[in-house]
Motif scaffolding. Structure first.
Motif, PDB file in Angstrom:
ATOM      1  N   GLU A   6     -25.068  24.879 -40.495  1.00 43.12           N
ATOM      2  CA  GLU A   6     -24.220  25.406 -41.562  1.00 43.12           C
ATOM      3  C   GLU A   6     -23.037  26.182 -40.985  1.00 43.12           C
ATOM      4  N   GLY A   8     -19.095  28.249 -42.613  1.00 44.63           N
ATOM      5  CA  GLY A   8     -18.242  28.546 -43.756  1.00 44.63           C
ATOM      6  C   GLY A   8     -18.562  29.826 -44.503  1.00 44.63           C
ATOM      7  N   ARG A  19     -16.267  27.779 -49.170  1.00 45.13           N
ATOM      8  CA  ARG A  19     -16.864  26.456 -49.082  1.00 45.13           C
ATOM      9  C   ARG A  19     -17.777  26.416 -47.865  1.00 45.13           C
ATOM     10  N   SER A  21     -20.311  24.352 -45.342  1.00 46.25           N
ATOM     11  CA  SER A  21     -20.499  23.008 -44.804  1.00 46.25           C
ATOM     12  C   SER A  21     -21.828  22.945 -44.068  1.00 46.25           C
ATOM     13  N   CYS A  22     -22.421  21.782 -44.074  1.00 52.22           N
ATOM     14  CA  CYS A  22     -23.672  21.543 -43.347  1.00 52.22           C
ATOM     15  C   CYS A  22     -23.518  20.224 -42.609  1.00 52.22           C
ATOM     16  N   TRP A  36     -29.032  23.068 -51.026  1.00 52.57           N
ATOM     17  CA  TRP A  36     -28.660  24.415 -50.579  1.00 52.57           C
ATOM     18  C   TRP A  36     -29.616  25.419 -51.211  1.00 52.57           C
ATOM     19  N   ARG A  71     -21.130  15.649 -50.814  1.00 54.82           N
ATOM     20  CA  ARG A  71     -21.292  15.249 -49.426  1.00 54.82           C
ATOM     21  C   ARG A  71     -20.259  14.202 -49.061  1.00 54.82           C
ATOM     22  N   ASP A  72     -19.936  14.205 -47.785  1.00 52.80           N
ATOM     23  CA  ASP A  72     -19.042  13.217 -47.199  1.00 52.80           C
ATOM     24  C   ASP A  72     -19.892  12.401 -46.243  1.00 52.80           C
ATOM     25  N   THR A  77     -21.865  15.088 -43.679  1.00 52.89           N
ATOM     26  CA  THR A  77     -21.775  16.511 -43.961  1.00 52.89           C
ATOM     27  C   THR A  77     -22.007  16.789 -45.437  1.00 52.89           C
ATOM     28  N   TYR A  79     -21.653  19.749 -48.503  1.00 56.33           N
ATOM     29  CA  TYR A  79     -20.799  20.886 -48.826  1.00 56.33           C
ATOM     30  C   TYR A  79     -21.336  21.639 -50.037  1.00 56.33           C
ATOM     31  N   GLN A  81     -19.171  24.082 -52.588  1.00 59.34           N
ATOM     32  CA  GLN A  81     -17.977  24.814 -53.013  1.00 59.34           C
ATOM     33  C   GLN A  81     -18.409  25.898 -53.978  1.00 59.34           C
ATOM     34  N   CYS A  95     -29.022  25.179 -45.577  1.00 65.71           N
ATOM     35  CA  CYS A  95     -28.976  23.755 -45.890  1.00 65.71           C
ATOM     36  C   CYS A  95     -30.354  23.167 -45.593  1.00 65.71           C
TER      37      CYS A  95
END
Length: 121
Positions: A6, A8, A19, A21-22, A36, A71-72, A77, A79, A81, A95
């Motif tokens: 993780e 951010g 934001r 991130s993981c 999360w 997620r992307d 990854t 996220y 927000q 995460c």
């Protein structure tokens, strides 16, 4: 080997945004339910948001309308927000992947090391 990292977290004033991130390795984020969670010392862990393999999210009532999980898959990854942050959102955020059930009340097999979020009034 599964690894979740993780980043951010930080300190913000009430009403601000962060934001999280993981970054995941050892598996494809697209294939698993991920989530999360947050926990403060001496408190029980609380599920914040989860997202299933079909990208359907679910949120705790306390964060609905303020937090968004996404997620992307290209970046592997996850996220979170966080908008309109409140002092009561102050916690260590973790995460998780391979949830037993894809709900905010589930436990998980893999956890990150956490990132601290502090919201001041």
């Amino acid at each position: 080997q599964v690894r979740l990292a993780e980043s951010g977290g930080g300190s913000v004033q009430a009403g601000g945004s962060l934001r999280l991130s993981c970054a995941a390795s050892g598996f494809a984020t697209s294939s698993r339910c991920m989530g999360w969670f947050r926990q403060a010392p001496g408190k029980e862990r609380e599920g914040v948001a989860v997202i299933d393999s079909l990208n359907r999210p679910a949120y705790a009532d306390s964060v609905k309308g303020r937090f968004t999980v996404s997620r992307d898959n290209a970046k592997n990854t996850l996220y979170l927000q966080m908008n309109s942050l409140k002092p009561e959102d102050t916690d260590m955020y973790y995460c998780a992947s391979a949830l037993i059930y894809c709900t905010i009340t589930s436990s998980a097999r893999y956890w990150g090391q956490g990132t601290q979020v502090t919201v001041s009034s």
